[in-house]
Design a protein around this motif. Sequence first.
Motif, PDB file in Angstrom:
ATOM      1  N   ARG A 140       0.873  -1.181   0.000  1.00 37.48           N
ATOM      2  CA  ARG A 140       0.000   0.000   0.000  1.00 37.48           C
ATOM      3  C   ARG A 140       0.905   1.224   0.000  1.00 37.48           C
ATOM      4  O   ARG A 140       1.751   1.355   0.873  1.00 37.48           O
ATOM      5  CB  ARG A 140      -0.891   0.019   1.255  1.00 37.48           C
ATOM      6  N   GLU A 142       1.161   4.109   1.197  1.00 35.43           N
ATOM      7  CA  GLU A 142       0.612   4.971   2.241  1.00 35.43           C
ATOM      8  C   GLU A 142       1.098   6.408   2.042  1.00 35.43           C
ATOM      9  O   GLU A 142       2.257   6.634   1.690  1.00 35.43           O
ATOM     10  CB  GLU A 142       1.086   4.485   3.615  1.00 35.43           C
ATOM     11  N   MET A 150       4.966  -0.566  11.598  1.00 38.34           N
ATOM     12  CA  MET A 150       3.608  -0.262  12.056  1.00 38.34           C
ATOM     13  C   MET A 150       2.759   0.264  10.888  1.00 38.34           C
ATOM     14  O   MET A 150       1.617  -0.117  10.712  1.00 38.34           O
ATOM     15  CB  MET A 150       3.687   0.806  13.146  1.00 38.34           C
ATOM     16  N   ARG A 151       3.299   1.185  10.125  1.00 34.88           N
ATOM     17  CA  ARG A 151       2.618   1.683   8.927  1.00 34.88           C
ATOM     18  C   ARG A 151       3.632   1.703   7.793  1.00 34.88           C
ATOM     19  O   ARG A 151       4.284   2.709   7.542  1.00 34.88           O
ATOM     20  CB  ARG A 151       2.004   3.063   9.165  1.00 34.88           C
ATOM     21  N   ALA A 152       3.756   0.559   7.154  1.00 32.55           N
ATOM     22  CA  ALA A 152       4.760   0.394   6.110  1.00 32.55           C
ATOM     23  C   ALA A 152       4.085   0.418   4.745  1.00 32.55           C
ATOM     24  O   ALA A 152       2.862   0.437   4.637  1.00 32.55           O
ATOM     25  CB  ALA A 152       5.497  -0.920   6.321  1.00 32.55           C
ATOM     26  N   GLU A 406      -4.624  -0.569  15.678  1.00 35.17           N
ATOM     27  CA  GLU A 406      -5.455  -1.558  14.986  1.00 35.17           C
ATOM     28  C   GLU A 406      -4.600  -2.766  14.625  1.00 35.17           C
ATOM     29  O   GLU A 406      -3.648  -2.645  13.860  1.00 35.17           O
ATOM     30  CB  GLU A 406      -6.068  -0.943  13.726  1.00 35.17           C
ATOM     31  N   LEU A 407      -4.968  -3.921  15.174  1.00 35.90           N
ATOM     32  CA  LEU A 407      -4.212  -5.147  14.888  1.00 35.90           C
ATOM     33  C   LEU A 407      -4.846  -5.933  13.754  1.00 35.90           C
ATOM     34  O   LEU A 407      -4.163  -6.608  12.986  1.00 35.90           O
ATOM     35  CB  LEU A 407      -4.186  -6.046  16.131  1.00 35.90           C
ATOM     36  N   GLY A 408      -6.178  -5.870  13.689  1.00 38.74           N
ATOM     37  CA  GLY A 408      -6.873  -6.653  12.675  1.00 38.74           C
ATOM     38  C   GLY A 408      -8.283  -6.140  12.514  1.00 38.74           C
ATOM     39  O   GLY A 408      -8.764  -5.343  13.326  1.00 38.74           O
ATOM     40  N   GLN A 409      -8.925  -6.574  11.439  1.00 38.86           N
ATOM     41  CA  GLN A 409     -10.302  -6.141  11.202  1.00 38.86           C
ATOM     42  C   GLN A 409     -11.050  -7.258  10.493  1.00 38.86           C
ATOM     43  O   GLN A 409     -10.495  -7.922   9.618  1.00 38.86           O
ATOM     44  CB  GLN A 409     -10.315  -4.855  10.363  1.00 38.86           C
ATOM     45  N   GLY A 443      -2.730  -7.679  10.678  1.00 39.21           N
ATOM     46  CA  GLY A 443      -1.416  -7.132  10.330  1.00 39.21           C
ATOM     47  C   GLY A 443      -0.336  -7.898  11.082  1.00 39.21           C
ATOM     48  O   GLY A 443       0.029  -7.532  12.190  1.00 39.21           O
ATOM     49  N   ARG A 446       2.662  -5.779  11.806  1.00 42.01           N
ATOM     50  CA  ARG A 446       2.329  -4.702  12.750  1.00 42.01           C
ATOM     51  C   ARG A 446       2.219  -5.235  14.177  1.00 42.01           C
ATOM     52  O   ARG A 446       2.528  -4.528  15.136  1.00 42.01           O
ATOM     53  CB  ARG A 446       1.025  -4.018  12.334  1.00 42.01           C
TER      54      ARG A 446
HETATM   55  P1  ATP Z   1      -5.180   1.409   8.884  1.00 41.13           P
HETATM   56  O1  ATP Z   1      -6.516   1.986   9.265  1.00 41.13           O
HETATM   57  O2  ATP Z   1      -4.239   1.271  10.029  1.00 41.13           O
HETATM   58  O3  ATP Z   1      -4.577   2.079   7.684  1.00 41.13           O
HETATM   59  P2  ATP Z   1      -6.620  -0.510   7.393  1.00 41.13           P
HETATM   60  O4  ATP Z   1      -7.918  -0.477   8.093  1.00 41.13           O
HETATM   61  O5  ATP Z   1      -6.455   0.195   6.118  1.00 41.13           O
HETATM   62  O6  ATP Z   1      -5.456  -0.077   8.406  1.00 41.13           O
HETATM   63  P3  ATP Z   1      -7.080  -3.286   6.722  1.00 41.13           P
HETATM   64  O7  ATP Z   1      -7.426  -3.147   5.302  1.00 41.13           O
HETATM   65  O8  ATP Z   1      -8.157  -3.529   7.706  1.00 41.13           O
HETATM   66  O9  ATP Z   1      -6.187  -2.030   7.181  1.00 41.13           O
HETATM   67  O10 ATP Z   1      -5.913  -4.378   6.829  1.00 41.13           O
HETATM   68  C1  ATP Z   1      -5.830  -5.414   7.801  1.00 41.13           C
HETATM   69  C2  ATP Z   1      -4.710  -5.183   8.790  1.00 41.13           C
HETATM   70  O11 ATP Z   1      -3.462  -4.952   8.134  1.00 41.13           O
HETATM   71  C3  ATP Z   1      -4.901  -3.957   9.651  1.00 41.13           C
HETATM   72  O12 ATP Z   1      -5.754  -4.237  10.721  1.00 41.13           O
HETATM   73  C4  ATP Z   1      -3.487  -3.667  10.102  1.00 41.13           C
HETATM   74  O13 ATP Z   1      -3.139  -4.447  11.225  1.00 41.13           O
HETATM   75  C5  ATP Z   1      -2.648  -4.118   8.926  1.00 41.13           C
HETATM   76  N1  ATP Z   1      -2.176  -2.973   8.130  1.00 41.13           N
HETATM   77  C6  ATP Z   1      -2.901  -2.172   7.325  1.00 41.13           C
HETATM   78  N2  ATP Z   1      -2.139  -1.234   6.745  1.00 41.13           N
HETATM   79  C7  ATP Z   1      -0.876  -1.448   7.178  1.00 41.13           C
HETATM   80  C8  ATP Z   1       0.383  -0.829   6.937  1.00 41.13           C
HETATM   81  N3  ATP Z   1       0.493   0.197   6.100  1.00 41.13           N
HETATM   82  N4  ATP Z   1       1.484  -1.328   7.551  1.00 41.13           N
HETATM   83  C9  ATP Z   1       1.392  -2.383   8.388  1.00 41.13           C
HETATM   84  N5  ATP Z   1       0.234  -3.006   8.654  1.00 41.13           N
HETATM   85  C10 ATP Z   1      -0.884  -2.568   8.075  1.00 41.13           C
END
Ligand code: ATP
Length: 569
Positions: A140, A142, A150-152, A406-409, A443, A446
């Motif tokens: 992604r 970002e 954490m946000r890679a 946020e660890l997971g969704q 993640g 993460r």
């Molecule tokens: P965020 O709100 O933190 O950008 P997201 O809601 O876009 O995350 P999801 O699409 O739900 O992320 O992805 C599932 C999981 O992947 C997230 O819960 C998070 O733990 C992890 N994740 C998402 N973006 C990143 C990132 N840029 N770097 C590391 N881990 C990530």
Amino acid sequence: MRWTQSFITTLREPPSDADLVSHRLMIRAGLISKLSSGIYTFLPLGLRVLKKVEAIVRDEMARAGAEELLLPILSPAELWEESGRWGEYGKELMRVKDRHGREFALGPTHEEIITDLVRNRAKSYRQLPLCLYQIQTKFRDEIRPRFGVMRAREFMMKDAYSFHESEECLDKYYRVMHEAYTRIFERCGFRFRAVLADSGLIGGDVTHEFVALADSGESVVISCSNPDCGYAATAESAEGIIARVTSDEKENALEKVHTPGMGSVEEVSAFLGVSPSRLIKTLLYTVDGVTVSVLVRGDREISEAKLMRALDPGARLSTPGEILDATGAAVGYAGPVGLDMKIIADEGVKGMVNAVSGANETDYHLLNIVPGRDFSVDGYFDIACVRAGDRCGRCGSELADYRGIELGQIFKLGTKYSEKMGAVFSGRNGEQRFFVMGCYGIGVSRIIAAAIESGHDKDGIIWPMSIAPYCVTIVPVNYSDPAIRESAEALYGALRRDGVETLIDDRDERAGVKFKDADLIGVPLRVTVGKKLSSSGTVELTKRSDGQTEDVPVNEAVNRIMDFVAQEA
Ligand code: ATP
Ligand code: MG
């Protein structure tokens, strides 16, 4: 593993660009190494932790009846066009072209790809329900990659997708996954909560985020202070009751005032001496080339998630040029009076009397605005963020807030993707039906950073046993002393034979250096083989978590260590 044979590269100094403790410690302890912005190498020590987390995830996925596969990272643009996300995803989607000019995405998530696979291979209700998952690198781009892994921009995710005949079946499986996630995060040692969330670009109706409690986290959770209610949601999606600013004051006539250079709520309220709650913030959004104005009380923020639902998922903030075209004024001076466009407003704007907003003229504001009298609203919606102190929409108790990671969704997608992509199976009466889907992300990389945020002290990382790179580290204080060396090596051999993941610091270094490194990399138990060996026949066990030490006769050490490892696992 022997320290002298392994590529453990600890650093004394933290990197200058790291301001989160987990990021600093991951670099200093030699878990990761930066290649480029948001792009990291997992060094051997970091990879060991990653593999531990993956093993826990795999174990719980198997328990939940999910099966592992591996989808390609490159996915053709056509699939993303079928779902409509080639356009929607914007710049976060990494796009590449092959030698023939065909476009591909580097997968940020895999709904399209798995839906394509399943529509081609699962033709009958007899193959359902079905849950497939993978653990794979995701991409992604970002806007602001930060805090290390954490946000890679390139990171490791577990993504699972389930396919069902009916909503009821999905509901049941969603609960199974909810429990699996709960166990995964418990096993990784987190204090966390599952909270209602917004589904964003993934889509669907019901979704929960699993959030680790951490003051350094980027997520804000709003939760009800009444424990019997238990309502908790992300700040973007939380619903609540915002106290109205009602007033029985008499309506005054509109008045234009000169407010030179005062474009922000803070500036205007300070300059005019009125509280921000008496201002109407007027924001312009562009939807399919058309400008729409959105009003919210001056002391409130718009929730983009709620706004997208009320307005259009493709809405975006207008550019300064568009704002000038639409209002005739610079940014900061838009207002609802005399504005010739659709106007939507947050519920909190209803009932305001003698409010202040922009005059649609640079450097001017209007006083004494009354909604209904001076302008009409095309629709009132709940589009403002609630915050601590507001009332719970369910039980009326006060809402509180806290921060987390946020660890997971997990998401109930329903038929969003199957309808767009024509993914059907034949039902019990031979009829063609759309798959009902769920998706579930974690993640994985993460998690490592989040675990360090909650487990560290001034000397370094404190791992829970379940995800520690090694369970035990043996530190011979002087490796060139034959008695010490032999004893340490004998312990090392015995622990390895018993399957305990052990690191032996066989470097020719001062004891102080070895202790510092052991604390930095955070192995849960340190076994010091030193002077007490010859004086009292003992070695020293030190717990990393609380520094407690215990002298143990050398011939009992293996059993004691094994007990400790088993207890903590
Ligand atoms: P965020 O709100 O933190 O950008 P997201 O809601 O876009 O995350 P999801 O699409 O739900 O992320 O992805 C599932 C999981 O992947 C997230 O819960 C998070 O733990 C992890 N994740 C998402 N973006 C990143 C990132 N840029 N770097 C590391 N881990 C990530
Ligand atoms: Mg998410």
